[in-house]
Design a protein around this motif. Structure first.
Motif, short mmCIF file in Angstrom:
data_model
loop_
_atom_site.label_atom_id
_atom_site.label_comp_id
_atom_site.label_asym_id
_atom_site.label_seq_id
_atom_site.Cartn_x
_atom_site.Cartn_y
_atom_site.Cartn_z
N SER A 1 -77.96 -49.76 -104.68
CA SER A 1 -77.50 -49.00 -105.85
C SER A 1 -76.18 -48.31 -105.52
O SER A 1 -75.92 -47.95 -104.36
N THR B 1 -71.58 -53.70 -110.19
CA THR B 1 -72.94 -54.15 -110.48
C THR B 1 -72.89 -55.20 -111.58
O THR B 1 -72.28 -54.98 -112.63
N VAL C 1 -74.63 -57.31 -106.65
CA VAL C 1 -73.64 -56.26 -106.36
C VAL C 1 -72.46 -56.87 -105.61
O VAL C 1 -72.65 -57.70 -104.72
#
Length: 221
Positions: A49, A164, A170
């Protein structure tokens, strides 16, 4: 877009380091670039993330504080035991006024497989034509310090873009002023960031990394 500093940046211990003669010769070279692309993780941990990647990036920058500093010209360099050299580039870091590195967090409506063939296809074909790859959108468009003859103050010398994709994949792109890092140094930084990130993702103590930054060693060699 934002500017980030090393995790333990205090803004009180300023260093101004003249770059080596060799570093000065590559100032007009193209920026040093690299990018990595990762498929979506199926484990649901969120290890890739943007928030977690940003945390590990700041942790890694503690070993590379000069990259968050100001790359600029100095009128002359008077180093002990060396002749005076004029028109040198230097890096100044540790100040509250450090420009930091530019961090771009982006989202793409495309999927990774629409831009980059999957691993099996790449191996089978042996080549991949990247003519239609949207490099302008994915590879850090920020103007870095000393990329033009004037106007370096306030500009970063490093840019990181984390993209993203719609599939959950990613992309991580790095762009660094060539006077601070060649391809070998960039890959070293990528490995250090990866090691710090893996340790953080597994709740382990961060590895001890200690890259050498001493341009005077290059001049003496």
């Amino acid at each position: 877009r934002s500017r980030i500093l090393p995790k333990n940046h205090t803004g009180g211990d300023v260093h101004t380091i003249p770059l080596s003669i060799l570093d000065n010769t590559v100032i007009r070279f193209a920026m040093t670039n690299a990018a990595w692309y990762y498929d979506s993780l199926a484990d649901g941990t969120g290890a890739l993330s943007p928030d977690v990647l940003t945390q590990s990036l700041r942790e890694t920058l503690d070993a590379y504080p000069q990259w968050a500093g100001q790359l600029q010209w100095i009128s002359s360099d008077i180093s002990p035991g060396q002749p005076e050299r004029r028109g040198r580039a230097c890096i100044s870091y540790g100040s509250a006024e450090d420009p930091g590195i530019e961090l771009i967090l982006a989202r793409s409506p495309a999927t990774l497989t629409s831009l980059v063939p999957d691993n099996k296809t790449r191996i089978g074909q042996g080549t991949w034509c990247a003519d239609k790859f949207p490099s302008v959108q994915l590879l850090c468009s920020t103007e870095l310090a000393l990329s033009t003859p004037t106007g370096c103050l306030g500009k970063p010398c490093v840019c990181v873009q984390i993209t993203t994709f719609a599939c959950g994949g990613v992309g991580i792109a790095l762009r660094i002023a060539h006077a601070l890092a060649d391809a070998t140094t960039l890959i070293q930084f990528g490995r250090h960031w990866s090691a710090v990130h893996c340790a953080m993702a597994h709740a382990e103590p961060p590895p001890k990394i200690s890259p050498v930054f001493n341009p005077a060693l290059v001049d003496r060699a």
